[in-house]
Design a protein around this motif. Structure first.
Motif, short mmCIF file in Angstrom:
data_model
loop_
_atom_site.label_atom_id
_atom_site.label_comp_id
_atom_site.label_asym_id
_atom_site.label_seq_id
_atom_site.Cartn_x
_atom_site.Cartn_y
_atom_site.Cartn_z
N TYR A 1 0.68 -1.18 0.27
CA TYR A 1 -0.05 -0.10 -0.02
C TYR A 1 0.73 1.15 0.01
O TYR A 1 1.94 1.42 0.64
CB TYR A 1 -1.12 -0.07 1.17
CG TYR A 1 -1.77 -1.05 1.26
CD1 TYR A 1 -2.79 -1.24 -0.06
CD2 TYR A 1 -2.00 -2.37 2.03
CE1 TYR A 1 -3.77 -2.08 -0.21
CE2 TYR A 1 -2.59 -3.30 1.86
CZ TYR A 1 -3.68 -3.29 0.77
OH TYR A 1 -4.56 -4.39 0.73
N ALA A 2 0.32 2.20 -0.60
CA ALA A 2 0.93 3.54 -0.72
C ALA A 2 1.04 4.07 0.66
O ALA A 2 0.40 3.91 1.79
CB ALA A 2 0.10 4.56 -1.68
N LEU A 3 2.28 4.93 0.75
CA LEU A 3 2.62 5.67 2.18
C LEU A 3 1.24 6.43 2.53
O LEU A 3 0.52 6.84 1.46
CB LEU A 3 3.66 6.68 1.80
CG LEU A 3 4.97 5.99 1.66
CD1 LEU A 3 6.03 7.03 1.32
CD2 LEU A 3 5.33 5.01 2.74
N GLY A 4 0.63 6.55 3.69
CA GLY A 4 -0.42 7.31 4.09
C GLY A 4 -1.55 6.42 4.10
O GLY A 4 -2.63 6.89 4.48
N THR A 5 -1.66 5.42 3.47
CA THR A 5 -2.94 4.49 3.33
C THR A 5 -3.10 3.97 4.96
O THR A 5 -2.46 3.34 5.68
CB THR A 5 -2.66 3.19 2.58
OG1 THR A 5 -2.26 3.48 1.30
CG2 THR A 5 -3.71 2.37 2.60
N PRO A 6 -4.28 4.56 5.36
CA PRO A 6 -4.73 4.05 6.65
C PRO A 6 -5.23 2.68 6.87
O PRO A 6 -5.39 1.87 5.82
CB PRO A 6 -5.79 5.08 7.19
CG PRO A 6 -6.58 5.14 5.74
CD PRO A 6 -5.34 5.01 4.58
N SER A 7 -5.51 2.11 8.16
CA SER A 7 -5.97 0.90 8.27
C SER A 7 -7.38 0.92 7.88
O SER A 7 -8.46 1.37 8.25
CB SER A 7 -5.99 0.53 9.60
OG SER A 7 -7.21 0.59 10.25
N ILE A 8 -7.44 0.05 6.49
CA ILE A 8 -9.09 -0.06 6.11
C ILE A 8 -9.21 -1.52 6.32
O ILE A 8 -8.51 -2.50 5.64
CB ILE A 8 -9.07 0.38 4.69
CG1 ILE A 8 -8.64 1.75 4.57
CG2 ILE A 8 -10.40 0.24 4.00
CD1 ILE A 8 -8.25 2.21 3.22
N ASN A 9 -10.48 -1.88 6.63
CA ASN A 9 -10.70 -3.36 6.82
C ASN A 9 -10.52 -4.17 5.74
O ASN A 9 -10.03 -5.33 5.76
CB ASN A 9 -12.30 -3.50 7.20
CG ASN A 9 -12.35 -3.28 8.81
OD1 ASN A 9 -11.22 -3.51 9.59
ND2 ASN A 9 -13.33 -3.00 9.36
N TYR A 10 -11.09 -3.79 4.42
CA TYR A 10 -10.93 -4.78 3.28
C TYR A 10 -9.48 -4.88 2.77
O TYR A 10 -9.26 -5.85 1.92
CB TYR A 10 -11.95 -4.32 2.38
CG TYR A 10 -11.69 -2.97 1.56
CD1 TYR A 10 -12.53 -1.80 2.04
CD2 TYR A 10 -10.64 -2.95 0.71
CE1 TYR A 10 -12.41 -0.91 1.30
CE2 TYR A 10 -10.60 -1.42 0.16
CZ TYR A 10 -11.11 -0.58 0.30
OH TYR A 10 -11.06 0.80 -0.09
N ASN A 11 -8.68 -4.25 3.32
CA ASN A 11 -7.40 -4.46 2.93
C ASN A 11 -6.49 -5.59 3.53
O ASN A 11 -5.56 -6.14 2.92
CB ASN A 11 -6.40 -2.97 3.21
CG ASN A 11 -6.61 -1.86 2.09
OD1 ASN A 11 -7.26 -2.36 0.98
ND2 ASN A 11 -6.04 -0.88 2.38
N PHE A 12 -7.08 -5.83 4.86
CA PHE A 12 -6.48 -7.15 5.38
C PHE A 12 -6.49 -8.30 4.91
O PHE A 12 -5.50 -9.07 4.57
CB PHE A 12 -6.85 -6.95 7.00
CG PHE A 12 -6.55 -5.76 7.65
CD1 PHE A 12 -4.97 -5.65 8.25
CD2 PHE A 12 -7.09 -4.47 7.58
CE1 PHE A 12 -4.46 -4.43 8.93
CE2 PHE A 12 -6.36 -3.26 8.02
CZ PHE A 12 -5.22 -3.22 8.84
N PRO A 13 -7.69 -8.64 4.51
CA PRO A 13 -7.83 -10.01 3.68
C PRO A 13 -6.91 -9.90 2.58
O PRO A 13 -6.08 -11.13 2.37
CB PRO A 13 -9.29 -10.16 3.49
CG PRO A 13 -10.14 -9.39 4.40
CD PRO A 13 -9.03 -8.31 4.83
N ARG A 14 -6.71 -8.92 1.86
CA ARG A 14 -6.08 -8.82 0.61
C ARG A 14 -4.44 -8.95 0.96
O ARG A 14 -3.72 -9.70 0.21
CB ARG A 14 -6.10 -7.48 -0.11
CG ARG A 14 -7.19 -7.31 -0.94
CD ARG A 14 -7.21 -6.21 -1.72
NE ARG A 14 -5.86 -5.86 -2.53
CZ ARG A 14 -5.71 -4.64 -3.06
NH1 ARG A 14 -6.38 -3.61 -2.86
NH2 ARG A 14 -4.49 -4.52 -3.72
#
Lengths: 381, 381
Positions: free
Chosen positions: A214-227
């Motif tokens: 993920y790009a710098l600054g990307t916050p914790s977003i739920n759907y990013n975790f399974p990816r």
């Protein structure tokens, strides 16, 4: 394994010019890994994609994305990422780099650009993922830590996701050995999530490796975790699940591991414990039941482990206590295998609290007993 | 399934003349089941064996055994066994009986004569063996008891070996249901081993069935117990191992079960518990990991269960606690899944001892908590 995405992959230099096109493309909204990989297969380099005509791009991507690709180099965050890259221990790894992790390259749609912080040499090691519940038991965390330490000493790198519970314990265990641990995070590398793991992330950056797509600054977003989980399993020879509920994200990682052709390992537990149910479900589906690191290492015999022979690996999980002084055995006998307070041991054994305390210290030093965070003691062998 | 040993097998009468030849042959020293079965296949009845010429017998057995067979009807213990048979609830079952257990008949060298005490109707039920360590944990015994009760309510008979630990717990669980339990013992039926299980054996004789292939008066001899295990597995559709050390006799039973084509089931536990290591070894070898009785019943779908549908079977092991009053949840939350004293729950939860006690009673009635023999409480769901 050949790199099918990039011809003539080369060791990366740190030149800003080399990375800017990769960063630019990774920042294009709506251009996912799948499409970017397709464009790379067609056009052979990020520079070629950026220079492609609108018509060429439209064969693969939508109108909006094609327009954004043509303006991609104008993105203000490119300079931000390049500045980040100039700080010590920060790296970018592109599909064009020879040290792009081989195992990950074999998976479907490998992330074209990885942000990395720490020691890149760790990527050369064969790796084992250790994952599990964020709401692990104290015993589960101890188990994860012991397995991670032991596997690391046997020459593997330990991959996990920096989450609370089992993930954190796995990283800590590897740090107790030589630190060969990779934390694949679901945020930009300039953000630490969860905040509780700030110190741990710092230690991993020093001795191990932090990775993010993920790009710098990307916050914790739920759907990013399974990816993110597909990178954890993709980097690894296999995936060990220590404790997991039946609806745990760890089971997603295990499922991805199976799809990627990786071996899945699971640690059993009490049938009354909710955090063992996910592991039991995996074993019923064919995952290998694991009691000690030997159960994992025996499945990895085909892999050359770099810096340790199996014989060197201390099996810290099943210590031999036949050589202990006889005074210890009444204490062990009174303990059972469930966590217990020292006072209960004194009451059961008839020893004084002082005697029990001395013996527990000795047993802890021998690795036979663990002192849990809640003050209880747990017999380990 | 035809009885290949005896033509025209018939329901037994209780006549002394009918049983005397079977008892006589079973008392011949040196004439094991293997040879006796061979003689029966050749000569078709025990009477024919006893009337056979010395030369005929010598084709199969040694000089000494042939001589002993010819004098077999002189043995003083024949009258003793026939007198025992005349007491209420005592039975002999021979290979010639139509109610000789079918599943046992399918095995290699079925015992030609069985001493039985109790309700013979139980032999008509499909059966499940439940075995395990004599040195079981309190939790293991509770598990064995719950599984036995639940399987019994689902229409199965529970077979075990009357030993201390798991065996005894399995019998007790079945007695809590309708008592359909079979204890296969390694001594003569006039002797109870272990002595601690005298009251239990008495209950089984009243509601269930005691079985032995050994002559009256046979004391507890170590090498008889593994032999006895082949009858336990032979009577059963499958064999559930609840807790077992790696060198446990239960693993012998499991091995025999596999050889006899029976399904083996094992309950997992902590990797730190020695009494789970045998179960884990079995699962690694292909035994089915079992968390609830549903895992067993789903494998037995091909069997018609006589007196209960699966839907009727209360799954006492995994109760649904989502409907509980909200006051219960802080108590459950404080308990964890290891045994704990009420005082510890009070200290952790901030509730008064009286409140905790009330809530524990409620939870116990709901089947969510078990009150262990040592005074501790164990959360079950």
């Amino acid at each position: 394994m050949e790199n099918t995405y990039i011809e003539n992959a080369s060791l990366s230099s740190s030149s800003r010019e080399q990375y800017a096109p990769w960063i630019a493309l990774s920042l294009v909204a709506g251009l996912g890994n799948t499409m970017l990989c397709q464009l790379l297969l067609l056009l052979k380099s990020p520079e070629a994609i950026l220079a492609a005509s609108y018509a060429e791009l439209r064969d693969t991507v939508s109108k909006d994305v094609a327009e954004r690709i043509q303006r991609a180099m104008e993105h203000a965050d490119i300079a931000k990422a390049l500045d980040w890259l100039e700080q010590p221990d920060n790296h970018l790894i592109t599909l064009a780099d020879l040290h792009y992790p081989r195992r990950l390259l074999e998976t479907d749609q490998p992330p074209p650009l990885l942000y990395a912080k720490g020691n890149l040499q760790i990527l050369k090691r064969p790796a084992m993922a250790i994952v599990g519940s964020r709401h692990a038991t104290a015993q589960g965390e101890t188990t994860a830590e012991n397995f991670a330490e032991s596997l690391c000493r046997a020459g593997l790198a330990v991959v996990s996701g920096l989450a609370l519970g089992i993930d954190g314990a796995a990283h800590r265990g590897a740090l107790k050995a030589d630190g060969a641990t990779i934390a694949v995070v679901g945020t930009g590398l300039d953000i630490v999530y969860p905040a509780k793991h700030k110190a741990l992330a710092h230690q991993i950056a020093q001795h191990g490796l932090l990775l993010s797509e993920y790009a710098l600054g990307t916050p914790s977003i739920n759907y990013n975790f399974p990816r993110r989980n597909r990178i954890i399993s993709g980097l690894s020879e296999g995936c060990l699940v220590v404790e997991a509920n039946v609806d745990s994200g760890s089971l997603i990682t295990a499922k991805l591991a199976i799809e990627q052709g990786r071996e899945v390992f699971a640690i059993p537990g009490s049938i009354h414990s909710p955090v063992s149910k996910g592991c039991h479900a995996l074993i019923k589906q064919g995952a290998k039941l694991v009691e000690s690191t030997d159960d994992i290492l025996s499945e990895l015999r085909h892999i050359r482990l770099p810096n340790a022979s199996l014989a060197d690996s201390p099996n810290g999980l099943i210590p031999n206590w036949t050589n202990l002084p006889s005074e210890a055995s009444p204490v062990l006998a009174c303990m059972g295998f469930d966590p217990i307070f020292a006072e209960q041991i004194a009451a059961r054994s008839g020893l004084t609290p002082g005697e029990v305390s001395t013996m527990l210290t000795l047993l802890e030093l021998e690795g036979l007993v663990s002192h849990l965070a809640n003050g209880q003691f747990q017999r380990l062998a």
